[in-house]
Design a protein around this motif. Structure first.
Motif, short mmCIF file in Angstrom:
data_model
loop_
_atom_site.label_atom_id
_atom_site.label_comp_id
_atom_site.label_asym_id
_atom_site.label_seq_id
_atom_site.Cartn_x
_atom_site.Cartn_y
_atom_site.Cartn_z
N SER B 177 0.85 -1.20 0.00
CA SER B 177 0.00 0.00 0.00
C SER B 177 0.88 1.24 0.00
CB SER B 177 -0.91 0.01 1.23
OG SER B 177 -1.55 1.28 1.35
N PRO B 178 0.68 2.17 -0.96
CA PRO B 178 -0.20 2.10 -2.12
C PRO B 178 0.10 0.87 -2.96
CG PRO B 178 0.59 4.34 -1.83
CD PRO B 178 1.34 3.47 -0.87
N ASN B 179 -0.97 0.37 -3.56
CA ASN B 179 -0.91 -0.93 -4.18
C ASN B 179 -0.52 -0.88 -5.67
OD1 ASN B 179 -2.81 -3.26 -5.65
ND2 ASN B 179 -1.79 -3.91 -3.78
N PRO B 181 -1.12 -3.49 -8.56
CA PRO B 181 -1.41 -2.57 -9.66
C PRO B 181 -2.59 -1.62 -9.45
CG PRO B 181 -2.52 -4.64 -10.05
CD PRO B 181 -1.83 -4.78 -8.72
N THR B 182 -3.35 -1.74 -8.36
CA THR B 182 -4.64 -1.03 -8.32
C THR B 182 -4.54 0.43 -7.91
OG1 THR B 182 -4.98 -1.63 -6.00
CG2 THR B 182 -5.85 -3.16 -7.66
N GLY B 183 -3.46 0.80 -7.21
CA GLY B 183 -3.36 2.15 -6.69
C GLY B 183 -4.15 2.33 -5.40
N TRP B 184 -4.82 1.27 -4.95
CA TRP B 184 -5.54 1.29 -3.66
C TRP B 184 -4.58 1.65 -2.52
CZ3 TRP B 184 -4.22 -2.42 0.16
CH2 TRP B 184 -5.05 -2.46 1.30
N VAL B 185 -5.11 2.41 -1.56
CA VAL B 185 -4.29 2.83 -0.41
C VAL B 185 -5.00 2.40 0.87
CG1 VAL B 185 -3.29 4.80 0.81
CG2 VAL B 185 -3.41 4.81 -1.70
N MET B 186 -4.31 1.68 1.73
CA MET B 186 -4.92 1.27 3.00
C MET B 186 -5.04 2.48 3.92
SD MET B 186 -3.80 -1.83 5.62
CE MET B 186 -4.80 -3.19 5.01
N SER B 187 -6.20 2.62 4.55
CA SER B 187 -6.43 3.77 5.44
C SER B 187 -5.66 3.60 6.74
CB SER B 187 -7.93 3.89 5.76
OG SER B 187 -8.32 2.80 6.58
#
Lengths: 391, 391
Positions: B177-179, B181-187
């Motif tokens: 995170s940031p991930n 390939p998705t770009g998702w970010v863990m809060s």
């Protein structure tokens, strides 16, 4: 609750509980921490990398060669390694057997990571550089050691004793020739015998040949590749470090059998993806134009070896085999029983850091290793300082 | 006799027999072998490393900084990493918790080599970069995957499902995170929950934060170090590659708990002895003076993301979550079932190399990953070429 858990649970790999201690690394750091102490404890010289090699890094960076390389190394460098082997040894090695590695150390590590399962045995000729033991233990292997013997002014490896150590768990034999620390060189005849023995039993050979070009009177030492077949279970390890004064570059290469290509490529991919792109470009010019510099180093080493021999000859209780290769004096001190304590005392009392023989195998705790690849001035000063300590 | 043996005996490590295939690496090489093919398949941009960083290598080499470094990295660089964390995040990390590594990949590898015994399980959030799976398998571990889900224009990780995968064999949880390939970010909230869950069960967390500075609208992503205690079983992985366009340099760092120091130092000593001395000196100036260059890259990435979103919006069967970080478009193609075949077809038919979604997890075989860290011109040309293929 939490601190209780910390005491009862070991969260690290089980191998750390049995891994042998590295007292020499500890002493090395100790010596370096002392202002004014001369360190002849590490396997590197005093000459920096020659400018023609450094310049290639500058050129590569200016040209923007800062992007990902390829797992097994740049094709141009692998081609140059093949050319170097052809020109220097007459070996003809196809590119798919050659991988560029992040140092000779890393080449041994990659080789073992591709073959060792937990508990596999590796027979190693000692005295041996401690890190090669650590590399084996980290990869899950167990070292079975076979000590060489010093007699008649020579080092001897008894092949019968070596082969007698083989068990059903033997996965590999590790041979460092020319040898660190003794400078012993395995003969072509013995290399042939070892290859045939291992071939008949499907045992791997890890041949560490990083000192192969450090022969004092000839151009090169016999190589396992001089006698091997393409599909022998043989990894040959090499490095830019000693030959071209590139210890800080972490650049080496590994030659394996034909079907090792995909395994080594995966191990590199999943460990570090290889050395920097621009240091690989510099490796090309080292291989291509490095012979003159190597000769300069060899002249220095030969003169320095004479200085050491002359100086230590003054002590009846010290015996030293004059080695045909490498840049170490590995000498025996009669009556000594704890080389680690002695090495520490030399740092404290005369300001010279040497490597304790015990770090190279328990049988060698009455030895010290002195690296004579220093400048003659520094070496002379160190020898001068050592005199009262050996009296 | 000999060739018979070659067929009945497998001389390599047993893990190679079960290691999952790396089809994406194969496709990447295929794309690069095609003249004129635009590669947006790899995780690197088109900008070379900025001159102020390269210049430091030149300076270091001129000053003869070509000798061995120290296993865990130069003290000056470790100090600068500590300073960078303090200045950027407000973290106060003592030097003995910081190790310099030969890339972010290498940092993950070293971390796992210090904790995994054969058969240990590692729970990993997917989609995930294939090499992180390979790194785990090479270190003897087994990946247990937990797929994220795409809905309502966002990526979601269900922590309940994640935690439900824990078994008595669980040794670590891996979170990128940031991930990629998705770009998702863990809060930050989720990071706290994961830390508390793992702490109560003595499970390691491997937090890969190499994209931590690639947030499009803010300076940094939440870090596990924002919430962790000094002795949490936590390794945080970082790298110079993405932040300062240094992919070809193989330089990163690892922050571990207090008592990991000697283990990580030994693993580095027995694997590669760390990155080159002079690239470490360049790392110091990247950390010290790299913010302006990072901003230049972020401006480029943000503009490029708009280009990609605009272009793909033309296709009803393609859906893309606009990510808050990193430089990838990871988009779903309705009706697609074989992303590897599709990626190969795109190379052959329109001359664009993208990464197949299936390489990031079996649930994502109807996805492709496009790296938009290219120049706007090259990116526009690639998007133009892709249009007929997606029609």
């Amino acid at each position: 609750m939490k601190s209780q858990k910390k005491h009862t649970y070991n969260p690290y790999r089980s191998c750390f509980q049995t891994m042998s201690a590295n007292g020499a690394a500890e002493l090395l750091r100790y010596g370096k921490s002392k202002a004014g102490c001369i360190s002849l404890a590490q396997g590197e010289g005093s000459l920096p990398t020659p400018a023609f090699i450094c310049d290639e890094v500058h050129k590569s960076l200016s040209e923007g060669k800062t992007f990902y390389s390829f797992g097994a190394g740049l094709t141009e460098l692998r081609q140059e390694i093949a050319t170097y082997h052809a020109k220097t040894y007459g070996h003809h090695i196809p590119l798919n057997r050659i991988a560029v590695t992040s140092s000779g150390t890393n080449a041994v590590h990659l080789a073992l990571m591709s073959i060792l399962d937990e508990g596999d045995e590796v027979i190693a000729v000692t005295p041996i550089w401690k890190n090669l033991i650590g590399i084996t233990e980290l990869a899950g292997g167990r070292i079975i050691d076979v000590p060489m013997e010093q007699s008649d002014g020579k080092w001897h490896l008894d092949l019968e004793k070596f082969f007698a150590k083989v068990t059903p768990h033997t996965k590999a034999m590790m041979i460092v020739s020319p040898n660190n620390p003794t400078g012993w060189v395995m003969s072509g005849e013995d290399i042939k015998t070892v290859l045939e023995f291992a071939r008949a039993r499907d045992i791997w050979i890890i041949a560490d040949e990083v000192y192969g070009r450090t022969m004092h009177d000839v151009s090169k030492a016999p190589s396992f590749l001089d006698y091997a077949e393409d599909d022998d279970l043989l990894y040959v390890v090499n490095s830019f470090s000693k030959t071209w004064a590139m210890t800080g570059w972490r650049l080496g290469w590994l030659i394996g059998p034909r079907d090792s290509e995909d395994k080594i490529r995966d191990v590199i991919l999943y460990e570090n993806m290889g050395p920097p792109t621009f240091t690989q470009h510099a490796g090309i010019v080292a291989l291509r134009h490095g012979e003159d510099f190597l000769q300069t180093q060899k002249t220095l080493w030969k003169g320095n070896q004479e200085l050491v021999i002359e100086s230590l000859a003054a002590f009846d209780h010290i015996s030293l085999v004059k080695s045909p290769a490498a840049f170490y004096a590995f000498f025996k001190i009669d009556g000594e029983t704890d080389s680690f304590a002695l090495a520490r005392r030399l740092i404290d009392e005369v300001g010279v850091s040497l490597a304790p023989g015990g770090a190279f195998g328990k049988e060698f705790n009455n030895y010290l290793r002195l690296c004579f690849a220093a400048s003659p001035e520094v070496l002379s000063e160190a020898l001068h300082r050592l005199k009262p300590a050996f009296r």
